[in-house]
Design a protein around this motif. Sequence first.
Motif, mmCIF file in Angstrom:
data_model
loop_
_atom_site.group_PDB
_atom_site.id
_atom_site.type_symbol
_atom_site.label_atom_id
_atom_site.label_comp_id
_atom_site.label_asym_id
_atom_site.label_seq_id
_atom_site.Cartn_x
_atom_site.Cartn_y
_atom_site.Cartn_z
ATOM 1 N N GLN A 77 0.833 -1.200 0.000
ATOM 2 C CA GLN A 77 0.000 0.000 0.000
ATOM 3 C C GLN A 77 0.872 1.255 0.000
ATOM 4 O OE1 GLN A 77 -2.829 -1.602 3.322
ATOM 5 N NE2 GLN A 77 -3.823 0.201 2.452
ATOM 6 N N MET A 78 1.912 1.262 0.812
ATOM 7 C CA MET A 78 2.778 2.431 0.906
ATOM 8 C C MET A 78 3.497 2.695 -0.411
ATOM 9 S SD MET A 78 4.350 1.811 4.754
ATOM 10 C CE MET A 78 5.046 3.455 4.996
ATOM 11 N N ALA A 79 3.994 1.627 -1.039
ATOM 12 C CA ALA A 79 4.679 1.793 -2.323
ATOM 13 C C ALA A 79 3.711 2.235 -3.406
ATOM 14 C CB ALA A 79 5.359 0.484 -2.719
ATOM 15 N N ALA A 80 2.545 1.610 -3.472
ATOM 16 C CA ALA A 80 1.560 1.956 -4.499
ATOM 17 C C ALA A 80 1.100 3.401 -4.361
ATOM 18 C CB ALA A 80 0.362 1.012 -4.404
ATOM 19 N N GLU A 81 0.950 3.845 -3.112
ATOM 20 C CA GLU A 81 0.509 5.223 -2.883
ATOM 21 C C GLU A 81 1.506 6.220 -3.431
ATOM 22 O OE1 GLU A 81 -2.087 7.534 -2.440
ATOM 23 O OE2 GLU A 81 -2.625 6.300 -0.706
ATOM 24 N N GLU A 82 2.773 6.049 -3.113
ATOM 25 C CA GLU A 82 3.781 7.017 -3.548
ATOM 26 C C GLU A 82 4.066 6.935 -5.040
ATOM 27 O OE1 GLU A 82 4.935 9.539 -1.960
ATOM 28 O OE2 GLU A 82 4.016 9.011 -0.046
ATOM 29 N N LEU A 83 3.913 5.746 -5.629
ATOM 30 C CA LEU A 83 4.149 5.595 -7.065
ATOM 31 C C LEU A 83 2.930 5.968 -7.897
ATOM 32 C CD1 LEU A 83 6.124 2.218 -7.184
ATOM 33 C CD2 LEU A 83 6.965 4.433 -8.000
ATOM 34 N N ASP A 84 1.772 6.039 -7.257
ATOM 35 C CA ASP A 84 0.505 6.244 -7.972
ATOM 36 C C ASP A 84 0.262 5.113 -8.963
ATOM 37 O OD1 ASP A 84 -0.898 8.614 -7.059
ATOM 38 O OD2 ASP A 84 0.855 9.739 -7.732
ATOM 39 N N VAL A 85 0.301 3.886 -8.446
ATOM 40 C CA VAL A 85 -0.058 2.719 -9.236
ATOM 41 C C VAL A 85 -1.130 1.952 -8.481
ATOM 42 C CG1 VAL A 85 2.222 2.551 -10.290
ATOM 43 C CG2 VAL A 85 1.738 1.261 -8.211
ATOM 44 N N ARG A 86 -1.775 1.039 -9.165
ATOM 45 C CA ARG A 86 -2.803 0.232 -8.503
ATOM 46 C C ARG A 86 -2.141 -0.789 -7.589
ATOM 47 N NH1 ARG A 86 -6.118 -2.146 -13.427
ATOM 48 N NH2 ARG A 86 -3.952 -2.680 -13.936
ATOM 49 N N PRO A 87 -2.687 -0.989 -6.403
ATOM 50 C CA PRO A 87 -2.118 -1.999 -5.512
ATOM 51 C C PRO A 87 -2.030 -3.375 -6.158
ATOM 52 C CG PRO A 87 -3.669 -0.625 -4.317
ATOM 53 C CD PRO A 87 -3.794 -0.244 -5.764
ATOM 54 N N ALA A 88 -2.991 -3.704 -7.017
ATOM 55 C CA ALA A 88 -2.984 -5.011 -7.668
ATOM 56 C C ALA A 88 -1.794 -5.173 -8.611
ATOM 57 C CB ALA A 88 -4.283 -5.231 -8.433
ATOM 58 N N LYS A 148 -1.603 8.654 -12.656
ATOM 59 C CA LYS A 148 -2.649 7.776 -12.123
ATOM 60 C C LYS A 148 -2.459 6.391 -12.710
ATOM 61 C CE LYS A 148 -7.611 7.169 -11.397
ATOM 62 N NZ LYS A 148 -8.978 7.687 -11.642
ATOM 63 N N ASP A 149 -2.421 5.399 -11.831
ATOM 64 C CA ASP A 149 -2.291 3.997 -12.236
ATOM 65 C C ASP A 149 -1.090 3.760 -13.141
ATOM 66 O OD1 ASP A 149 -4.599 3.599 -10.806
ATOM 67 O OD2 ASP A 149 -5.915 3.613 -12.560
ATOM 68 N N GLY A 150 0.013 4.453 -12.859
ATOM 69 C CA GLY A 150 1.235 4.268 -13.624
ATOM 70 C C GLY A 150 1.231 4.961 -14.973
ATOM 71 N N THR A 159 -5.165 12.775 -23.440
ATOM 72 C CA THR A 159 -4.728 11.907 -24.535
ATOM 73 C C THR A 159 -3.219 11.989 -24.721
ATOM 74 O OG1 THR A 159 -5.053 13.623 -26.218
ATOM 75 C CG2 THR A 159 -6.945 12.208 -25.684
ATOM 76 N N VAL A 160 -2.615 13.008 -24.139
ATOM 77 C CA VAL A 160 -1.163 13.162 -24.191
ATOM 78 C C VAL A 160 -0.594 12.498 -22.943
ATOM 79 C CG1 VAL A 160 0.763 14.790 -24.272
ATOM 80 C CG2 VAL A 160 -1.397 15.341 -25.421
ATOM 81 N N SER A 161 -0.002 11.338 -23.132
ATOM 82 C CA SER A 161 0.423 10.572 -21.958
ATOM 83 C C SER A 161 1.538 9.595 -22.316
ATOM 84 C CB SER A 161 -0.765 9.794 -21.382
ATOM 85 O OG SER A 161 -1.210 8.818 -22.310
ATOM 86 N N THR A 162 2.133 9.052 -21.296
ATOM 87 C CA THR A 162 3.081 7.952 -21.408
ATOM 88 C C THR A 162 2.935 7.114 -20.146
ATOM 89 O OG1 THR A 162 5.389 7.347 -21.840
ATOM 90 C CG2 THR A 162 5.017 9.195 -20.355
ATOM 91 N N THR A 163 3.611 5.995 -20.117
ATOM 92 C CA THR A 163 3.471 5.099 -18.961
ATOM 93 C C THR A 163 4.823 4.823 -18.337
ATOM 94 O OG1 THR A 163 3.760 3.072 -20.241
ATOM 95 C CG2 THR A 163 1.507 3.976 -20.086
ATOM 96 N N TYR A 164 4.785 4.354 -17.095
ATOM 97 C CA TYR A 164 6.020 3.942 -16.441
ATOM 98 C C TYR A 164 6.718 2.875 -17.272
ATOM 99 C CZ TYR A 164 4.773 6.247 -11.974
ATOM 100 O OH TYR A 164 4.477 7.147 -10.986
#
Length: 737
Positions: A77-88, A148-150, A159-164
């Motif tokens: 939970q702590m890692a997901a929160e700071e990274l802004d990724v889904r816990p799953a 949000k969510d990586g 629409t202008v985006s990239t991912t981790y």
Amino acid sequence: MAIPDTTRRGFLRGSGALIVGFSLAGPLRAAAHTIKSSKSVALDEVDAFLSIGADGHVTVYTGKVDLGTGTRTALRQMAAEELDVRPADVDLVEGDTALTPDQGPTWGSLTIQIGGVQIRQAAATARRALVVRAAERLGIATDNLEVKDGIVRSRWDRTVSTTYAELVGGEELNLKVDKNVPLKKPADYTIVGKSVKRGDIPAKVTGEFTYMQDFRVPGMVHARVVRPPAIGATLQSVDEGSVAGIKGLHKVVRVGNFLAVTATTEWAAVKAAKSLKATWSAWEGLPDMDKLYDVVRKTAVKEEQVTLDVGDPKAALASAAKKLSATYEFAVHTHGSIGPSAAVADWSDGKLTVWSASQAPHWLRRDLVIAFGLPADKVRVIYLDGSGCYGRNGHEDAAADAALLSRELGKPVRVQWSRQDEHAWDPKGPPTLVEITGGVDAGGTIVAWQSEFWIPKATITEAPPMIAATLAGLPTKDILNPGNVFQNSAPGYTLANARAVCHRLDATPFRPSWIRTPGRMQNTYANETFMDELAAAAGLDPIEFRLKHMKDARGIQVLKAAADAAKWDTRSSPRKAAAKTGIARGRGVSYLKYENVRTYVAAVAEVEVDRASGAVRCTKFTVSHDCGQIINPEGVKTQIEGNVIQTVSRTLKEELKWNRSRVTSVDWVSYPILRFPEVPDVDIVLLDKPNEPPWGAGEPSAAIVPSAISNAIFDAVGARLRSVPFTPERVKRALTT
């Protein structure tokens, strides 16, 4: 039960590793990740703590391990929160010395407070760097990006985006952890502070979970160690012919005083261990059980450790309106893990791999390096959940057993301890003796407090010697480490004249190691029971008396919260009983600031005392708890429940028994524990402080249980119980004296 679709060859091939992960929203899943042999485990590097795969999936690495308390959920939970990724989308690798940083043993309620904060800092450092990379790629200022969510995207045009995954997927981050990196504000949390279900529970409930006790590798043999009949006995002869007819027997192994049998099946090993004839020397080095505390008092003192020294309590005591003295005893306890310890070791090609449920994998690796003389990079320890762990029990010893046998046989070896092994040979919680003298003035204010504690010395940075190393004559260190047992010897109140001194003893009857809440429980038991005795002498309500000596606002809040939740009956103790027979009922309070620096806890125990039999039942336990910022409220609650239940057991039932040669309480009859019908209702009030640092919840609530129960018994029947456990015999004795 074998781990499905896993072979030893596949498990160890190259630099790969089996990583056991848990989806926060789903069942147990095992995933194999190929890790570069150069993977960092340095505490100052982000790559030591996390990696982002080509699919964007995040793997978090921690040297802390989940001992059944649910911390693997909170850490993700702590890692997901700071990274802004889904816990799953977060997996956790824990306690693998080849892959995880050494964050210290899992002890002292420090997994979240230290281990989690390190992961949080690494995740925040990574997020900041990834946003900078995204800004360069997209040609947008970092202030105009959101995550949000990586997915990193423009705040104005999504629409202008990239991912981790596109920014770093599968590659190293090559970043130093910035301990001053800005962290997400608690007001913006979407994951931390929310109750999240543990992903390991379904498989544990259905029996599909792979515990250390279930783990197998192909080609291994099973082993049982044949223990000496006396703790200090030496092996004189072995009759290998006594087991020659047992089908499946592989080999009898003797190294010095270490004796074991190996077999192709576990049952054959069990039969061979029981049948093997060996001659041992006599040994009677244990003290008489009924003279234990005399021995403790007379043991040579290594050093005097003063933990509180304010004013002049000796002079102040002379002017006290009322003076009291009391002696408190806390029995030797065994860990009593429900599942006896087990380990698997594979010594091949000059390398040693050990699978263990150790709460200190990196320390275990260091111990194995010392014992077997291998270079550190040739020893790897991999954590698997043990079926029961309440401190450093027999898991490390089983690992050393397996490693020694694997060295001797040249093949993988699985060692499974028996119930008798676990009770007789695991390290023990040492006996504690405390004497306190104090006095109050006419207004009920404490004017003097003097306390003495007889506790073992400790080398906190070292682990206790492993049995296999001692018996086999391998290199080891002759040390004691019962845990940080001086903590909370200083009372947690504002006192004008007080002194607390710990006599650190040079020896203790049994090999000691930390057992849940070491020292803090025993010391708090004495301090908080004596506070109650002073309150009674002053004729004051126990809570009002405590508040009278408190200035810490958070401490006051937690104590009042427990009183409110329990619907505290404000009056002095003991209760005015109308009859001297039948069932008496009482309530008692206890308060603690853990180690006097963190996590506030208060509790009200409600008990029933059968005057005829002396039996005590704790019917309800109300706990208020302030551990600062709460990561997973449901996880904290279950941890508190576990603390209360186990410590009620330790308080009312548990006491090691022995003769001059060995431990004699080697099963659940001779060492009884709490049973389901005896479990109290547990009511919990969590005081969340999201803007404060997160503190531990693993131990503090256990520390206040014995004193709360002792105080409740006094309230019920007017008799003081000063020696743990509060058995019916001791209760009846107190009622007649």
